[in-house]
Design a protein around this motif. Structure first.
Motif, mmCIF file in Angstrom:
data_model
loop_
_atom_site.group_PDB
_atom_site.id
_atom_site.type_symbol
_atom_site.label_atom_id
_atom_site.label_comp_id
_atom_site.label_asym_id
_atom_site.label_seq_id
_atom_site.Cartn_x
_atom_site.Cartn_y
_atom_site.Cartn_z
ATOM 1 N N VAL A 155 0.825 -1.217 0.000
ATOM 2 C CA VAL A 155 0.000 0.000 0.000
ATOM 3 C C VAL A 155 0.855 1.261 0.000
ATOM 4 O O VAL A 155 0.330 2.364 -0.165
ATOM 5 C CB VAL A 155 -0.957 0.020 1.211
ATOM 6 N N SER A 189 0.738 3.265 -3.278
ATOM 7 C CA SER A 189 -0.219 2.697 -4.218
ATOM 8 C C SER A 189 -1.485 3.552 -4.314
ATOM 9 O O SER A 189 -1.937 4.129 -3.328
ATOM 10 C CB SER A 189 -0.603 1.279 -3.774
ATOM 11 N N TRP A 243 -7.155 0.351 -5.495
ATOM 12 C CA TRP A 243 -7.930 -0.363 -4.488
ATOM 13 C C TRP A 243 -7.700 -1.866 -4.604
ATOM 14 O O TRP A 243 -7.872 -2.606 -3.625
ATOM 15 C CB TRP A 243 -9.408 -0.034 -4.633
ATOM 16 N N ASP A 289 -4.781 -3.219 -5.012
ATOM 17 C CA ASP A 289 -3.631 -3.475 -4.147
ATOM 18 C C ASP A 289 -4.039 -3.503 -2.687
ATOM 19 O O ASP A 289 -3.498 -4.288 -1.893
ATOM 20 C CB ASP A 289 -2.564 -2.402 -4.366
ATOM 21 N N VAL A 290 -4.982 -2.640 -2.318
ATOM 22 C CA VAL A 290 -5.462 -2.636 -0.932
ATOM 23 C C VAL A 290 -6.150 -3.957 -0.605
ATOM 24 O O VAL A 290 -5.931 -4.551 0.461
ATOM 25 C CB VAL A 290 -6.419 -1.453 -0.691
ATOM 26 N N TYR A 350 -3.597 -6.606 -0.295
ATOM 27 C CA TYR A 350 -2.906 -6.428 0.985
ATOM 28 C C TYR A 350 -3.700 -7.071 2.119
ATOM 29 O O TYR A 350 -3.124 -7.756 2.980
ATOM 30 C CB TYR A 350 -2.707 -4.937 1.276
ATOM 31 N N ALA A 402 -1.030 -0.944 7.388
ATOM 32 C CA ALA A 402 -1.375 -0.111 6.237
ATOM 33 C C ALA A 402 -1.129 1.362 6.544
ATOM 34 O O ALA A 402 -0.636 2.125 5.701
ATOM 35 C CB ALA A 402 -2.835 -0.338 5.851
ATOM 36 N N SER A 422 -5.146 9.210 -2.356
ATOM 37 C CA SER A 422 -5.126 7.845 -1.824
ATOM 38 C C SER A 422 -4.476 7.798 -0.451
ATOM 39 O O SER A 422 -4.959 7.100 0.451
ATOM 40 C CB SER A 422 -4.386 6.916 -2.796
ATOM 41 N N LEU A 448 -6.398 6.770 3.065
ATOM 42 C CA LEU A 448 -5.890 5.612 3.787
ATOM 43 C C LEU A 448 -5.568 5.989 5.230
ATOM 44 O O LEU A 448 -5.898 5.242 6.166
ATOM 45 C CB LEU A 448 -4.646 5.052 3.096
ATOM 46 N N SER A 466 -7.954 4.595 8.311
ATOM 47 C CA SER A 466 -7.326 3.795 9.361
ATOM 48 C C SER A 466 -7.613 4.376 10.738
ATOM 49 O O SER A 466 -7.949 3.647 11.676
ATOM 50 C CB SER A 466 -5.813 3.719 9.129
#
Length: 388
Positions: free
Chosen positions: A34, A37, A40, A42-43, A46, A289, A309, A313, A317
């Motif tokens: 992430v 990146s 989504w 890749d998320v 992950y 993340a 992004s 993120l 989180s």
């Protein structure tokens, strides 16, 4: 009839601490999925890879907790090697390295199923976490070896979902019945299964150590990003780094200093292992993340603002962390008023920053997240009586 093992208070052994070194490598590699990146996809990958790595790590963490000083060294070291292969495969997870990741995961899970059998044929039954001994969730991983992406990742997710269902659906009695039936097909004497429960205090320490590793990845990302910044003659670099470290310290305070097992504001006896373990995985995944995005935030100082992004993120989180913390605090008996005071800033501030924080300097953005993440700490301090 089965017997129940008793536990006594203890701390992590040298073997357990050495085994945890592989978690350092794993979290570092997973955070790169992430880091920087904007996809989504890749998320999502992950999430699957982190859950798989955590599950494999947890199988042998549970083993060390139950076996205590009698834990066999060679199986633990072999599992460590398997986890190292999983970590090394993350960088090429979109290509052929995905098969190595899956094979290593399957091998660690198969080894984890075997370690519960003693040399005399006896079997421990881990009633607190049946995933350690029931490998139904591994079947989709085996099938994935003959399936191309992106379908192989879907099979991985299916296997992990089966593990989650097993965690909550399989009772201790049913687990004992399954193990007993397995032993019934063997020749010779059939020893009685031994029921073993997790040592909660020791387990909280082990989960906390994993959380420390994840927070350490955040510190590493921040320092690497600062080292990669060519010009330090602008005060915004130092202000951003200080804000990032303050944010990590706040997360440490909520999850470890005021929490249990890495869960913010949780008390040791508030939740049983079947809830504690999935919750720890969720929190650790969020923090890992977050650690990757925190490095991106420091790198964005030269641009004067955060990428979309990265912004979402970080905000997502912290918002999820605040919700988990407020609910864990309720479970620990902190009260509804405290939970509301903790949750509101933890949700409102990240949402506002996500929607309208595109022009804010990274330092200002991160300091506002410190307020959002630390609202529960401020509320607790204000509620404590003054001492002379």
């Amino acid at each position: 009839m089965t017997t129940i093992e008793k536990s006594e208070e203890r701390h992590a052994s040298w073997l357990e601490l050495f085994f945890d070194l592989v978690a350092v490598a794993g979290v570092a590699q997973l955070a790169h999925l992430v880091h920087g990146s904007t996809s989504w996809g890749d998320v999502g990958l992950y999430v699957v890879c982190f859950l798989a790595f955590w599950t494999a790590w947890m199988c042998f963490t549970v083993y060390g907790n139950v076996a205590k000083g009698a834990a066999r060294t060679m199986p633990v070291l072999l599992a460590m090697a398997g986890l190292a292969f999983m970590a090394a495969s993350v960088e090429g997870i979109h290509g052929e390295h995905a098969k190595v990741f899956a094979i290593a995961y399957i091998a660690v899970r198969a080894l984890a199923d075997r370690v519960w059998e003693s040399r005399r044929g006896g079997v421990r039954v881990i009633v607190d976490w049946p995933v350690a001994q029931l490998g139904f969730g591994v079947v989709p991983w085996v099938v994935s070896l003959w399936v191309d992406s992106p379908w192989r990742y879907g099979l991985w997710a299916l296997g992990l979902a089966l593990d989650l269902v097993i965690t909550f659906a399989v009772s201790g009695d049913r687990l004992v019945a399954n193990i007993t039936a397995k032993l019934a097909h063997r020749d010779g004497p059939r020893p009685r299964p031994t029921l073993a429960r997790l040592d909660t205090v020791h387990f909280g320490e082990r989960l906390g150590l994993f959380t420390i590793i994840v927070l350490g990845e955040g510190v590493l990302n921040v320092t690497d990003a600062m080292a990669a910044t060519p010009e330090w003659n602008h005060s915004s670099v130092f202000l951003t780094v200080i804000a990032a470290l303050a944010l990590l310290a706040t997360l440490w305070g909520t999850s470890l200093n005021q929490g249990f097992g890495g869960i913010p504001y949780l008390a040791a006896d508030a939740l049983g292992p079947r809830l504690l373990l999935p919750l720890h995985c969720l929190v650790a995944g969020l923090l890992a993340a977050f650690a990757g995005a925190l490095g991106d935030a420091v790198e964005s100082v030269s641009e004067g603002h955060l990428e979309t992004s990265t912004r979402w993120l970080l905000c997502g989180s912290i918002a999820a962390f605040a919700i988990i913390g407020s609910l864990a605090g309720l479970a620990a008996g902190r009260g509804a008023r405290w939970a509301v005071v903790t949750a509101i800033p933890g949700l409102v501030i990240p949402l506002a920053l996500g929607l309208a924080g595109q022009t804010l300097a990274p330092a200002v953005f991160l300091w506002l997240l410190v307020v959002a993440a630390g609202a529960g700490l401020l509320r607790r301090r204000s509620a404590e009586p003054a001492t002379a």
